[in-house]
Motif scaffolding. Structure first.
Motif, PDB file in Angstrom:
ATOM      1  N   ALA A 139       2.714  16.172  -7.745  1.00 11.94           N
ATOM      2  CA  ALA A 139       2.019  15.969  -9.017  1.00 11.94           C
ATOM      3  C   ALA A 139       0.943  17.037  -9.151  1.00 11.94           C
ATOM      4  O   ALA A 139       0.378  17.498  -8.153  1.00 11.94           O
ATOM      5  CB  ALA A 139       1.396  14.581  -9.062  1.00 11.94           C
ATOM      6  N   TYR A 140       0.664  17.403 -10.397  1.00  9.60           N
ATOM      7  CA  TYR A 140      -0.349  18.409 -10.698  1.00  9.60           C
ATOM      8  C   TYR A 140      -1.265  17.873 -11.782  1.00  9.60           C
ATOM      9  O   TYR A 140      -0.797  17.329 -12.781  1.00  9.60           O
ATOM     10  CB  TYR A 140       0.296  19.723 -11.171  1.00  9.60           C
ATOM     11  N   GLN A 183      -0.697   5.804  -7.043  1.00 11.83           N
ATOM     12  CA  GLN A 183      -0.248   4.430  -7.279  1.00 11.83           C
ATOM     13  C   GLN A 183       1.209   4.256  -6.838  1.00 11.83           C
ATOM     14  O   GLN A 183       1.552   3.263  -6.203  1.00 11.83           O
ATOM     15  CB  GLN A 183      -0.417   4.066  -8.763  1.00 11.83           C
ATOM     16  N   ARG A 184       2.072   5.223  -7.168  1.00 15.99           N
ATOM     17  CA  ARG A 184       3.477   5.130  -6.743  1.00 15.99           C
ATOM     18  C   ARG A 184       3.604   5.185  -5.218  1.00 15.99           C
ATOM     19  O   ARG A 184       4.431   4.501  -4.626  1.00 15.99           O
ATOM     20  CB  ARG A 184       4.306   6.253  -7.388  1.00 15.99           C
ATOM     21  N   ILE A 224      -1.848  12.942 -10.611  1.00 19.74           N
ATOM     22  CA  ILE A 224      -2.173  12.634  -9.221  1.00 19.74           C
ATOM     23  C   ILE A 224      -2.518  11.158  -9.066  1.00 19.74           C
ATOM     24  O   ILE A 224      -2.074  10.500  -8.115  1.00 19.74           O
ATOM     25  CB  ILE A 224      -3.303  13.538  -8.703  1.00 19.74           C
ATOM     26  N   LEU A 225      -3.307  10.597 -10.009  1.00 22.37           N
ATOM     27  CA  LEU A 225      -3.626   9.173  -9.945  1.00 22.37           C
ATOM     28  C   LEU A 225      -2.359   8.324 -10.029  1.00 22.37           C
ATOM     29  O   LEU A 225      -2.224   7.321  -9.316  1.00 22.37           O
ATOM     30  CB  LEU A 225      -4.605   8.800 -11.062  1.00 22.37           C
ATOM     31  N   ARG A 247       4.970   1.722  -0.320  1.00 25.59           N
ATOM     32  CA  ARG A 247       4.759   1.116   1.004  1.00 25.59           C
ATOM     33  C   ARG A 247       5.454  -0.232   1.126  1.00 25.59           C
ATOM     34  O   ARG A 247       5.920  -0.605   2.197  1.00 25.59           O
ATOM     35  CB  ARG A 247       3.270   0.958   1.278  1.00 25.59           C
ATOM     36  N   THR A 248       5.534  -0.970   0.022  1.00 24.96           N
ATOM     37  CA  THR A 248       6.202  -2.272   0.077  1.00 24.96           C
ATOM     38  C   THR A 248       7.706  -2.154  -0.129  1.00 24.96           C
ATOM     39  O   THR A 248       8.448  -3.042   0.267  1.00 24.96           O
ATOM     40  CB  THR A 248       5.619  -3.224  -0.984  1.00 24.96           C
ATOM     41  N   ALA A 249       8.162  -1.075  -0.745  1.00 22.72           N
ATOM     42  CA  ALA A 249       9.585  -0.935  -1.065  1.00 22.72           C
ATOM     43  C   ALA A 249      10.346  -0.034  -0.091  1.00 22.72           C
ATOM     44  O   ALA A 249      11.576   0.003  -0.141  1.00 22.72           O
ATOM     45  CB  ALA A 249       9.732  -0.386  -2.482  1.00 22.72           C
TER      46      ALA A 249
END
Length: 116
Positions: A85-86, A96-97, A91-92, A102-104
């Motif tokens: 991301a740029y 989040q993704r 980036i925010l 982490r859960t998926a």
């Protein structure tokens, strides 16, 4: 044509009994073996800093924000996910993704089932 004698060279030709700085120093115990390293410095290979409990890095998030340039980020996971991301907004969203992944992530799902 006459031959001229060359002036003597400017290099030092005398030798001394002291070892030069390129030669290893003799051991202080008189054995004649060269010293490996300076006093107090470990000469063996250090142990592996990674934990021995089987944990390893699965995902990383790297954010680079140099002064005066466009910030960038990269999220990489061992499962094959690789996103970049740029700019601040993208980036925010990437952060989040990355957190949601982490859960998926199938690799982390295996870790959770093994821990239970």
């Amino acid at each position: 044509m006459s031959t001229r004698e060359h002036p003597p060279a400017n290099s030092l030709t005398s030798t001394s009994a002291k070892p030069s700085s390129a030669e290893p120093a003799l051991a202080t115990d008189g054995s004649g073996a060269p010293k490996g390293v300076a006093e107090g410095v470990p000469s063996s290979v250090r142990p592996d800093p990674r934990p021995a409990d089987g944990r390893y890095i699965v995902a990383t998030l790297r954010i680079c924000a140099p002064y005066g340039a466009v910030p960038s980020a990269r999220s990489v996971c061992a499962c094959g996910r690789d996103e970049t991301a740029y700019g601040p907004r993208q980036i925010l969203a990437l952060v989040q993704r990355h957190t949601d992944h982490r859960t998926a992530c199938p690799l982390r799902a295996d870790d959770r089932s093994a821990a239970a």
